[in-house]
Write an enzyme that holds these catalytic residues in place. Sequence first.
Site, PDB file in Angstrom:
ATOM      1  N   TYR A   1       1.822   9.992 -11.690  1.00  0.00           N
ATOM      2  CA  TYR A   1       1.240   9.049 -10.734  1.00  0.00           C
ATOM      3  C   TYR A   1       0.604   7.864 -11.466  1.00  0.00           C
ATOM      4  CZ  TYR A   1      -1.965   7.232  -7.185  1.00  0.00           C
ATOM      5  OH  TYR A   1      -2.646   6.403  -6.315  1.00  0.00           O
TER       6      TYR A   1
ATOM      7  N   ARG B   1     -18.423  10.639  -8.914  1.00  0.00           N
ATOM      8  CA  ARG B   1     -17.379   9.674  -8.567  1.00  0.00           C
ATOM      9  C   ARG B   1     -18.026   8.395  -8.038  1.00  0.00           C
ATOM     10  NH1 ARG B   1     -15.091  13.028 -10.950  1.00  0.00           N
ATOM     11  NH2 ARG B   1     -13.109  14.082 -10.503  1.00  0.00           N
TER      12      ARG B   1
ATOM     13  N   ARG C   1     -11.480  22.494 -11.385  1.00  0.00           N
ATOM     14  CA  ARG C   1     -10.040  22.199 -11.335  1.00  0.00           C
ATOM     15  C   ARG C   1      -9.533  21.824 -12.718  1.00  0.00           C
ATOM     16  NH1 ARG C   1      -9.184  17.924  -6.503  1.00  0.00           N
ATOM     17  NH2 ARG C   1      -9.053  19.409  -4.810  1.00  0.00           N
TER      18      ARG C   1
ATOM     19  N   GLN D   1       0.823  -1.219   0.000  1.00  0.00           N
ATOM     20  CA  GLN D   1       0.000   0.000   0.000  1.00  0.00           C
ATOM     21  C   GLN D   1       0.853   1.264   0.000  1.00  0.00           C
ATOM     22  OE1 GLN D   1      -3.492  -0.473   0.090  1.00  0.00           O
ATOM     23  NE2 GLN D   1      -2.896  -2.617  -0.053  1.00  0.00           N
TER      24      GLN D   1
ATOM     25  N   ILE E   1     -14.287  13.673   0.264  1.00  0.00           N
ATOM     26  CA  ILE E   1     -15.136  13.343   1.432  1.00  0.00           C
ATOM     27  C   ILE E   1     -14.439  13.763   2.724  1.00  0.00           C
ATOM     28  CG2 ILE E   1     -16.195  11.448   2.759  1.00  0.00           C
ATOM     29  CD1 ILE E   1     -17.058  10.203   0.154  1.00  0.00           C
TER      30      ILE E   1
ATOM     31  N   LYS F   1       1.669   3.916 -11.411  1.00  0.00           N
ATOM     32  CA  LYS F   1       0.777   2.832 -10.982  1.00  0.00           C
ATOM     33  C   LYS F   1       0.648   1.781 -12.083  1.00  0.00           C
ATOM     34  CE  LYS F   1      -0.190   3.696  -6.808  1.00  0.00           C
ATOM     35  NZ  LYS F   1       0.069   2.712  -5.757  1.00  0.00           N
TER      36      LYS F   1
ATOM     37  N   ALA G   1       3.013   4.301  -1.004  1.00  0.00           N
ATOM     38  CA  ALA G   1       3.158   5.056  -2.260  1.00  0.00           C
ATOM     39  C   ALA G   1       3.179   6.543  -1.967  1.00  0.00           C
ATOM     40  CB  ALA G   1       1.987   4.753  -3.195  1.00  0.00           C
TER      41      ALA G   1
ATOM     42  N   SER H   1      -4.725   2.125  -9.099  1.00  0.00           N
ATOM     43  CA  SER H   1      -5.664   3.251  -9.031  1.00  0.00           C
ATOM     44  C   SER H   1      -6.462   3.384 -10.322  1.00  0.00           C
ATOM     45  CB  SER H   1      -4.855   4.532  -8.800  1.00  0.00           C
ATOM     46  OG  SER H   1      -5.647   5.668  -9.053  1.00  0.00           O
TER      47      SER H   1
ATOM     48  N   ILE I   1     -17.165  23.794  -3.747  1.00  0.00           N
ATOM     49  CA  ILE I   1     -17.336  22.805  -4.824  1.00  0.00           C
ATOM     50  C   ILE I   1     -16.690  23.382  -6.071  1.00  0.00           C
ATOM     51  CG2 ILE I   1     -19.038  21.696  -6.338  1.00  0.00           C
ATOM     52  CD1 ILE I   1     -20.841  21.341  -3.888  1.00  0.00           C
TER      53      ILE I   1
END
Length: 327
Positions: free
Chosen positions: A155, A223, A282, A87, A200, A159, A89, A131, A215
């Site tokens: 990233y 998602r 974004r 796990q 979250i 992965k 990373a 991911s 937001i």
Amino acid sequence: MVFCIESKQRPLGARALVTGGAGFIGSHLVDALVEDGWQVAVLDNLSTGRLENLAQSQDRIEFVEGDIRDLKLVGRLAKGCKAVFHQAAVVSVPLTVQDPVGSAEVNEIGTLHVLEACRRQKVKSVVLASSCAVYGDDPQVPKKEDMTPRPSSPYAVQKLAGEYYAGVFSSLYGLSAVCLRYFNVYGPRQDPSSPYSGVISIFMDRAVKKLPPTIYGDGLQYRDFIFVKDVVRANLLAASAAAAAGKVFNIGTGRQVTINDLWKQISKISEYAAAPEYGTARDGDIRESLADTGTAKAELGFEPEVSFKDGLASTFRWFESMIHHQS
Ligand code: UD2
């Protein structure tokens, strides 16, 4: 520096190593393995992991502060293990954008070290955290494992490289390495402190502090949020699925939640009904992300069990307890 928390009680079960075991997902995995009677070793460099995350299991594990870039150390800890759960990373996408080489040393070479240590030590099964980032900006939903990957960040490339190495180690050396493509994981112990933390955790933090969230964009992007304990179950199933060697699996729920709806649900649970603030979308934000869960169900027997409502309620209780703890 390497140190161990003194072990008061050693269960007699098989040995497992969890890299990144002091992190958000890793620490829940450690708790579940300890509960199941495994002898658990944890390797974590504490760069983002926290010893507090291991409070529940600390008396029953071997904890080593160290790095997956240290092949010798990984080899020593993998010795005698029946299963290794990888796990550890650099999990921040922006960090890998800022430092593609340094992050590759952890996410690519570190992963290769874990696979190589497992090969040398003849570990029966290895489960790697991958991911949904590997799908990149491909607009097709739901995402299926056989879609052509379109990584759009270092990233995601890192992965994906780990997945390819896992496939090659399985076919070339007979190592059982299974990759799990996590969708948006949430739950207790997720750190809300960076602007790129999981949405979250950020919204929970805002709700317990009675502050409105921001937001980004119109909030209609969605998602596939999966509760951390379901992700843990997926790891345990993957470690015992012999036929899954060398394969990749989506770990999501197949349910979509928009960011607007997410805040509505958190408002209700927290009884804090502030209107959200809206900011510009974004750069590079993916509009829609949703898992096709068929392969994980058919081949791992994995189905998520925690409803979104229950998962959010449990996460809220944790964030609330942390606020009381701090004050
Ligand atoms: C997730 C992963 C990321 C990478 C990516 C691949 C997390 C934390 N990040 O990014 O590592 O794998 O998937 O697709 O799991 N948002 C707000 N307000 C906030 C924070 C976020 O509106 O304060 C929005 C954000 O613009 C996005 C959505 O919420 O549309 C989810 O954001 P996120 O950062 O939790 O996760 P995501 O899917 O962008």
